[in-house]
Design an enzyme around this catalytic site. Structure first.
Site, PDB file in Angstrom:
ATOM      1  CG  ASP A 162       1.859  50.730  65.037  1.00 46.60           C
ATOM      2  OD1 ASP A 162       2.232  51.035  66.186  1.00 46.60           O
ATOM      3  OD2 ASP A 162       0.694  50.400  64.779  1.00 46.60           O
ATOM      4  CG  ASN A 169       0.981  59.434  68.767  1.00 43.74           C
ATOM      5  OD1 ASN A 169       1.823  59.475  67.871  1.00 43.74           O
ATOM      6  ND2 ASN A 169       0.163  58.386  68.922  1.00 43.74           N
ATOM      7  NE  ARG A 222      -0.527  50.914  61.391  1.00 46.67           N
ATOM      8  CZ  ARG A 222      -1.306  51.811  61.957  1.00 46.67           C
ATOM      9  NH1 ARG A 222      -2.088  52.559  61.213  1.00 46.67           N
ATOM     10  NH2 ARG A 222      -1.330  51.969  63.256  1.00 46.67           N
ATOM     11  CD  GLU A 237      -0.573  50.293  44.253  1.00 47.37           C
ATOM     12  OE1 GLU A 237      -0.991  49.302  44.880  1.00 47.37           O
ATOM     13  OE2 GLU A 237      -1.160  50.799  43.283  1.00 47.37           O
TER      14      GLU A 237
END
Ligand code: FPP
Length: 245
Positions: free
Chosen positions: A29, A77, A193, A212
């Site tokens: 991102d 998207n 992320r 995790e």
């Protein structure tokens, strides 16, 4: 030293702090904001994002990671402006044309997660060709989640199970996983992320049940080998208990 090449895996005599996860999954991102900060169009950010994929694949292969999954285009998207959707489709087509041979030479096995049939016939064919070319490679598996959604994947698996005529008693978690796009692969140990958000965004929602999670403010085009090292170091600080004590 974290990056020691193949063999840097759990159970192979490495100190706890130096173990690489087997499977890392990344939500890439921040391309748009990266571009915006430079006064560039969003697509320039996506282009820089594609460049970065190569760098991160190499760093992962060097550190002995078996599988890297990247979230390149989600089913959601499609709701972006038409130009951006078109641009992302073109970028994948160009990246496949430009990079597949090199990836193949480096021993990268490409897998696609998602629905190929909704893509243009030309792009779908390029993907199939790249998968076929690299199918027997063993250095690292690169899963490209493109036109992927976690809920859609679960529906796809249920459809496969129904179509195969399995009886309810034949369906358990392991059998269910055989019908996911990731059939035969290990679950992600670490989900990263970039770009600062703290959401899963419909990414590998079955497979990451015990992963995790690591979030960084760094935008995807800036996520380099050092940032990967930090993510793995954070992973190594965690105690994974899988629901046990
Ligand atoms: C999010 O950035 C990024 C995506 C839409 C997916 C990642 C796409 C790439 C790295 C390029 C395409 C990849 C391939 C393999 C063709 P964003 O636009 O949401 O960033 P923002 O939150 O800053 O707007």
């Amino acid at each position: 030293m974290l990056f020691r090449g193949k063999g840097n895996r759990a159970g192979e005599g490495q100190a706890e702090s130096q173990r690489a996860p087997r499977h890392i999954a990344i939500i890439m991102d921040g391309n748009g904001r990266w571009a915006q900060r430079r006064g560039l169009p969003r697509l320039a950010g996506h282009r820089a994002g594609v460049q970065n994929i190569r760098r991160v694949v190499e760093a992962c292969a060097e550190s002995g990671i078996e599988t890297l999954t990247i979230y390149a285009f989600s089913t959601e998207n499609w709701g972006r402006p038409e130009d951006e959707v078109k641009g992302l489709m073109n970028l994948l087509g160009e990246a496949l044309a430009r990079e597949t041979q090199t990836l193949h030479e480096k021993g990268v096995r490409l897998r696609h997660l998602g629905e190929i049939s909704d893509l243009s016939p030309d792009l779908a064919q390029r993907i199939r060709d790249a998968l076929a070319l690299t199918a027997n490679n063993t250095t690292i598996t690169l899963n490209v989640a493109f036109n992927y959604g976690g809920r859609a994947e679960i529906v796809h698996a249920v459809q496969g199970i129904v179509a195969a005529g399995l009886a309810p008693s034949e369906v358990d978690e392991a059998r269910f996983a055989d019908y996911l796009y990731t059939a035969g692969q290990s679950d992600p140990d670490l989900v990263v992320r970039t770009g600062g958000e703290m959401r899963l965004s419909n990414f590998l929602i079955w497979q990451s049940a015990y992963a995790e999670y690591y979030s960084t403010e760094v935008f995807w085009p800036d996520f380099d080998q050092e940032e990967l090292r930090k993510a793995i170091a954070a992973y190594n600080q965690r105690q994974r208990r899988f629901g046990k004590l």
